[in-house]
Motif scaffolding. Structure first.
Motif, mmCIF file in Angstrom:
data_model
loop_
_atom_site.group_PDB
_atom_site.id
_atom_site.type_symbol
_atom_site.label_atom_id
_atom_site.label_comp_id
_atom_site.label_asym_id
_atom_site.label_seq_id
_atom_site.Cartn_x
_atom_site.Cartn_y
_atom_site.Cartn_z
ATOM 1 N N UNK A 62 0.805 -1.214 0.000
ATOM 2 C CA UNK A 62 0.000 0.000 0.000
ATOM 3 C C UNK A 62 0.845 1.275 0.000
ATOM 4 N N UNK A 63 2.132 1.135 -0.249
ATOM 5 C CA UNK A 63 3.060 2.271 -0.301
ATOM 6 C C UNK A 63 2.996 3.090 0.984
ATOM 7 N N UNK A 64 3.062 2.406 2.093
ATOM 8 C CA UNK A 64 3.040 3.057 3.398
ATOM 9 C C UNK A 64 4.468 3.328 3.866
ATOM 10 N N UNK A 65 4.596 4.170 4.890
ATOM 11 C CA UNK A 65 5.932 4.554 5.335
ATOM 12 C C UNK A 65 6.237 4.181 6.787
ATOM 13 N N UNK A 66 5.227 3.776 7.556
ATOM 14 C CA UNK A 66 5.462 3.473 8.971
ATOM 15 C C UNK A 66 4.456 2.449 9.471
ATOM 16 N N UNK A 67 4.746 1.923 10.667
ATOM 17 C CA UNK A 67 3.841 0.976 11.305
ATOM 18 C C UNK A 67 2.515 1.668 11.634
ATOM 19 N N UNK A 68 2.602 2.951 12.025
ATOM 20 C CA UNK A 68 1.381 3.707 12.317
ATOM 21 C C UNK A 68 0.491 3.782 11.078
ATOM 22 N N UNK A 69 1.123 3.904 9.898
ATOM 23 C CA UNK A 69 0.349 3.915 8.655
ATOM 24 C C UNK A 69 -0.346 2.575 8.429
ATOM 25 N N UNK A 70 0.315 1.492 8.842
ATOM 26 C CA UNK A 70 -0.295 0.155 8.719
ATOM 27 C C UNK A 70 -1.545 0.064 9.582
ATOM 28 N N UNK A 71 -1.467 0.615 10.797
ATOM 29 C CA UNK A 71 -2.617 0.604 11.700
ATOM 30 C C UNK A 71 -3.740 1.451 11.121
ATOM 31 N N UNK A 72 -3.367 2.605 10.558
ATOM 32 C CA UNK A 72 -4.370 3.476 9.940
ATOM 33 C C UNK A 72 -5.048 2.753 8.781
ATOM 34 N N UNK A 73 -4.280 2.002 8.009
ATOM 35 C CA UNK A 73 -4.834 1.250 6.889
ATOM 36 C C UNK A 73 -5.812 0.188 7.374
ATOM 37 N N UNK A 74 -5.452 -0.527 8.427
ATOM 38 C CA UNK A 74 -6.347 -1.538 8.997
ATOM 39 C C UNK A 74 -7.641 -0.896 9.491
ATOM 40 N N UNK A 75 -7.494 0.221 10.214
ATOM 41 C CA UNK A 75 -8.670 0.926 10.733
ATOM 42 C C UNK A 75 -9.565 1.397 9.596
ATOM 43 N N UNK A 76 -8.931 1.957 8.576
ATOM 44 C CA UNK A 76 -9.686 2.485 7.442
ATOM 45 C C UNK A 76 -10.443 1.382 6.707
ATOM 46 N N UNK A 77 -9.776 0.255 6.489
ATOM 47 C CA UNK A 77 -10.412 -0.849 5.763
ATOM 48 C C UNK A 77 -11.627 -1.380 6.512
#
Length: 199
Positions: A62-77
């Motif tokens: 998903x072209x993310x830059x940090x672990x926090x972005x991964x969490x945001x992606x999970x939350x968003x999905x």
């Protein structure tokens, strides 16, 4: 108990199985710096840890830059309804989007005893998280700002011994309704003339 910072890595969303529409709870939990992703139908629990491999896949996919972005992606999905689950024999596939190109995570089913323990901890984590949110944001008052509860209560009159209220003065027959305490005047009936003898 979880530290305050760990609450930012927790979320709770319902996701559904697109085949039969059944609901599941998807949640995350940060334990000793390791993010856990779980799915439950309130009876069985499926879980996986956010390993370095999964982090790398999410960052790259998903072209993310940090672990926090991964969490945001999970939350968003999960929050937008794009995520879904499909239950297999001993595992659940958590898909992060409707397209086949979207990434999916495989969660393993916990043994029955471990699942019960996880559900118990999950319940209290949710309660702690809710309490934390209420403390942080401040409990919303049930009353308008600047008003105290007794101002909205109906006014109560003290009672006399015989049970009659003492707040209103007693009204006597003939008292004026417009000016309480004064007697009503009788309407004039005519002019009284003196007798002719007095003239």
């Amino acid at each position: 108990m979880d530290q305050s910072g760990s609450f930012t890595k927790q979320f709770y969303f319902t996701v559904s199985d697109k085949t039969d529409g059944s609901k599941y709870l998807c949640y995350t939990h940060d334990c000793a710096g390791v993010l856990t992703i779980g799915v439950t139908d309130a009876e069985d629990v499926w879980r996986t840890k956010m390993t370095d491999e999964i982090k790398t896949q999410l960052l790259k996919h998903y072209s993310l830059t940090s672990v926090e972005d991964c969490i945001v992606k999970l939350r968003s999905s999960c929050g937008t309804g794009n995520a879904s689950v499909s239950v297999e024999v001993d595992q659940v596939i958590l898909r992060l989007g409707p397209s086949q190109k979207d990434m999916s995570l495989t969660l393993s089913k916990l043994p029955e005893d471990d699942g019960k323990g996880e559900l118990k901890h999950l319940l209290f984590r949710m309660a702690d998280s809710l309490s934390h949110c209420q403390t942080t944001e401040g409990a919303k008052s049930l009353y308008s700002p600047g008003k105290s509860s007794h101002e909205f209560a109906p006014r109560k009159h003290p009672l006399r011994r015989n049970g009659a209220p003492t707040g209103a003065p007693k009204r006597f027959a003939g008292d004026s309704l417009i000016n309480p305490g004064t007697r009503s005047k009788k309407p004039a009936t005519g002019v009284a003339f003196d007798d002719a003898d007095d003239m």
